[in-house]
Design a protein around this motif. Structure first.
Motif, mmCIF file in Angstrom:
data_model
loop_
_atom_site.group_PDB
_atom_site.id
_atom_site.type_symbol
_atom_site.label_atom_id
_atom_site.label_comp_id
_atom_site.label_asym_id
_atom_site.label_seq_id
_atom_site.Cartn_x
_atom_site.Cartn_y
_atom_site.Cartn_z
ATOM 1 N N ASN A 159 -29.346 6.659 6.791
ATOM 2 C CA ASN A 159 -28.033 6.547 6.152
ATOM 3 C C ASN A 159 -27.414 7.927 6.001
ATOM 4 O O ASN A 159 -28.099 8.895 5.692
ATOM 5 C CB ASN A 159 -28.170 5.911 4.767
ATOM 6 N N GLY A 160 -26.078 8.014 6.210
ATOM 7 C CA GLY A 160 -25.351 9.258 5.968
ATOM 8 C C GLY A 160 -24.978 9.377 4.509
ATOM 9 O O GLY A 160 -25.068 8.394 3.752
ATOM 10 N N MET A 178 -23.736 6.879 9.275
ATOM 11 C CA MET A 178 -25.138 6.937 9.696
ATOM 12 C C MET A 178 -25.430 8.162 10.538
ATOM 13 O O MET A 178 -24.569 8.683 11.232
ATOM 14 C CB MET A 178 -25.535 5.658 10.435
ATOM 15 N N VAL A 179 -26.667 8.605 10.434
ATOM 16 C CA VAL A 179 -27.203 9.663 11.288
ATOM 17 C C VAL A 179 -28.013 8.959 12.368
ATOM 18 O O VAL A 179 -28.957 8.234 12.053
ATOM 19 C CB VAL A 179 -28.138 10.590 10.488
#
Lengths: 470, 470
Positions: free
Chosen positions: A30-31, A37-38
């Protein structure tokens, strides 16, 4: 003693299994901004392979890649009324730039119809400029209230195609070509997903389109996922942007248009279609690592052999990785490659060398057996193709076994608890569709009796595919 | 009667020539939000080829691609003080999302140190996790007050590498490897640009770096353009994000880091380095179209021949396009391919067919001569390599002939009116650098006496390369 499971079992809690897998296979994180998002290297490697396969197919249609700005003046978002209404609740807006409040706020693109059509209107002058076939690989932002990694994220990566044509027929045929020959071909033959091509009902159409074509896949829990869509835009945007061309006959005519997109959601689809309780299973044609060659111990002869075998497999055109990290316990590495779904593991230790064999573990059918090392180069291409075919077959069998033929709304809702329902569109109609919606069940698409894509929503014999969906 | 020039001649007005070329060769358009740009298919094709060549070189270093979010919480922009001060004036800020004001505004990334380091701090635990080598291909936004297409745009495309290492030496060597073996190798051997590798002065360093390595190119007007940079970040970000690893000896240590980037600015550099009064000249190794085969007339035999020749060249591994658009006047098409800088044009008409020859026009040296059609497949690879080498030679000759050896600030300013100056750094120093700045002249980089990149800013014998710059 039973081993503790690496992942929450699918049967116990499918959504949690999905999160576990994405985390442990190192696909994404999760970003910090909600819903972003990563995409971690192993997940991004899947996307790079998807891009390569799709880009080739897209270019074969004569489409060229280009790049349009991320930021779109807010005033553009009034031009096409349906489109605007569809996207308004999801917009991210830049109000400050360079330390000052902007005179006009800028929208971070949620899709690029609004800006691309501005340029199409300038670039298209004559029938000689048509068809104009443009695609871009880009990021887009749609504010997401219930995010889920890959499936619904505030920012995602995609390709979006935008085309202009001289006639209705050209545009219609092009949208259909992208639908079947680009998207479906890629999904069936590379992703090994038994997707269903169909058309959306009026209710489910893209905002601004006169027809939306879709590909729907059945996930491991029986729910549906929309995988890619191709839209006939008619002349809606041409009218909004006044995109005209001088015809051969010397008349000014409005163009006919299409747009079409596919996204990083396909990575989530891959997980939910082919994953099992041990992790992901990547179709060999997609896999950036098709075969991993593992040294069981840091013995010199073993290390020399795995490297030599890696070189030979690479020379034979197989995408291979050598795992000689013998300072990490072998069991942990084996579990990790299993989680990541690499199709074939070749394990070599000192005893294998003595026997001239290697243990070959096949992730897709499962199982492990010794194989003569010298025969691997010859055997592997066939194994990979067999396993590619097996994944597609399993996907088809799931869809077939979990799809029920029904004739009432009540039966459809019941079937949708664990799979899909097929119901005659004539028996359902827009009113039945509204009743399904009350139970969170939707018409995923309409298909013709013979399985083809209907030209007309109300053609006799149309069947609605009905399901709960992501 | 003299032909009206297709472009404003370079000698008359270099900036206008640049704009004309970008417009007429269909490389890019201005976007609607100030400073943004639309990269048109021909321009984007150049970028795709740059990406492919760079990506291969980057992956050969063991670096993996990933993707981090576009949106970064504003609060992150306080963590590394120098870095923040450097970027604050250029930020674009999202304050509204999904129809509501955000609790915390989000910055559209101007570069990704701030978000990537957040994850590095989580992912790095042990010495076994190092080096961690990550790259991403992405768009970034920096609010630009004096935009110019490709050179300075509010949004641009780039790759940004971010790495973490166990020791200072590893990080230093990796930054240097990227500088010389990735960036310089690509620029010299693919872009055919005679770039100068050097180190930045303290004044010109990247915000947050302990050392910045750069590649500087001389443009057609004698000005300098910074083409790519590779930074040693020391432990500045490691301290800000507390990125530690457990060493082999069981101690917690801060990592050492690098970051490095190259952008769509390289397309502008290509134009200003190799362009002439007739348009762009694309180096053959970069060109997505190396050879165009033109049918002069829509004669059946001619069309058959150009298509057959196109197929043969393609089979020989040459990137070829057949131009059989005989409804467009031949002269117009020839001028267009010249503008676009395609290295070789092969023109075939009915009379050529009779003679068994084609006219071969070479864009790079100029000139046109008949060549036997049957010998083309054999001859062309050599022609393309010769022309690649010629472009690099011309770039080197320009730099050499327009660089002056000087010993005072006044002489340096005078030389910078039409080219570059080389001045001993010991004679210039930070105070001389400040005096140059008053005349809009900057130290582009420091080089050692023998042309190598100095390890130390104040090493004896360091020479400053001084110029006006884009």
């Amino acid at each position: 003693m039973a081993k503790a499971p690496v992942l929450t079992p699918r049967a116990d809690d499918f959504p949690r299994w999905y999160q576990d897998l994405i985390n442990k296979a190192e696909l994404a994180d999760n970003g910090p901004v909600r819903g972003t998002m990563v995409i971690r290297p192993y997940g991004y490697g899947l996307w790079e392979r998807m891009q390569a396969e799709m880009d080739t197919r897209i270019k074969e249609t004569g489409t060229q890649n280009a790049y349009f700005p991320l930021l779109i003046p807010q005033s553009y978002f009034v031009k096409e009324a349906d489109h605007v209404e569809g996207f308004a609740p999801e917009l991210a807006v830049v109000t400050h730039g360079g330390g000052k409040e902007l005179e006009e706020p800028a929208v971070v693109r949620p899709t690029s119809e609004m800006i691309i059509n501005d340029y199409f209107a300038k670039w298209v002058q004559s029938y000689r400029d048509l068809p104009l076939l443009i695609n871009q690989w880009a990021n887009v932002v749609r504010w997401e209230l219930r995010p889920r990694l890959f499936l619904r994220t505030t920012e995602f990566l995609w390709q979006e195609g935008h085309t202009a044509h001289a006639t209705y027929e050209d545009a219609r045929d092009f949208a259909a070509h992208i639908h079947r020959k680009v998207y479906e071909d890629f999904m069936v033959n590379v992703l090994a997903m038994d997707v269903v091509p169909g058309r959306k009902t009026v209710k489910e159409r893209f905002a601004g389109a006169i027809n939306t074509l879709t590909l729907e896949g059945m996930m491991g829990d029986g729910k549906a996922l929309q995988l890619a869509t191709s839209h006939e835009l008619g002349q809606n945007f041409a009218k909004a942007f006044n995109t005209q061309y001088l015809s051969k006959e010397g008349k000014q005519e409005l163009v006919w248009q299409t747009s079409w997109g596919s996204t990083t959601r396909m990575i989530g689809a891959l997980v939910m279609t082919h994953g099992d309780d041990n992790g992901l299973r990547v179709p060999p044609r997609l896999a950036q690592i098709q075969v991993v060659v593992l040294a069981i111990k840091g013995d010199d002869a073993v290390l020399a052999k795995v490297r030599e075998l890696g070189d030979r497999l690479k020379a034979a055109g197989i995408r291979v990785q050598v795992d000689d990290r013998t300072d990490v316990p072998f069991g942990r590495r084996a579990v990790d490659w299993e989680l990541k779904g690499v199709p074939v593991r070749i394990e070599i230790g000192p005893r294998d060398l003595e026997n001239g064999t290697a243990m070959v573990a096949r992730r897709i059918p499962g199982g492990k057996e010794p194989v003569g090392i010298e025969s691997l180069v010859e055997l592997l291409p066939g194994i990979l193709e067999d396993d590619q075919a097996l994944l597609l077959k399993q996907s088809r069998e799931r869809r077939e076994s979990r799809t029920a033929e029904v004739s009432t709304v009540e039966e459809a809702v019941e079937a949708a608890a664990s799979g899909w329902a097929r119901i005659p569109w004539a028996a359902l109609g827009a009113s039945g569709e509204a009743r399904l919606a009350e139970q969170s069940v939707t018409v995923r698409c309409l298909v013709a009796e013979d399985g083809s894509v209907p030209d007309d929503e109300d053609a006799p014999g149309n069947v609605a595919i009905v399901a709960r969906a992501y």
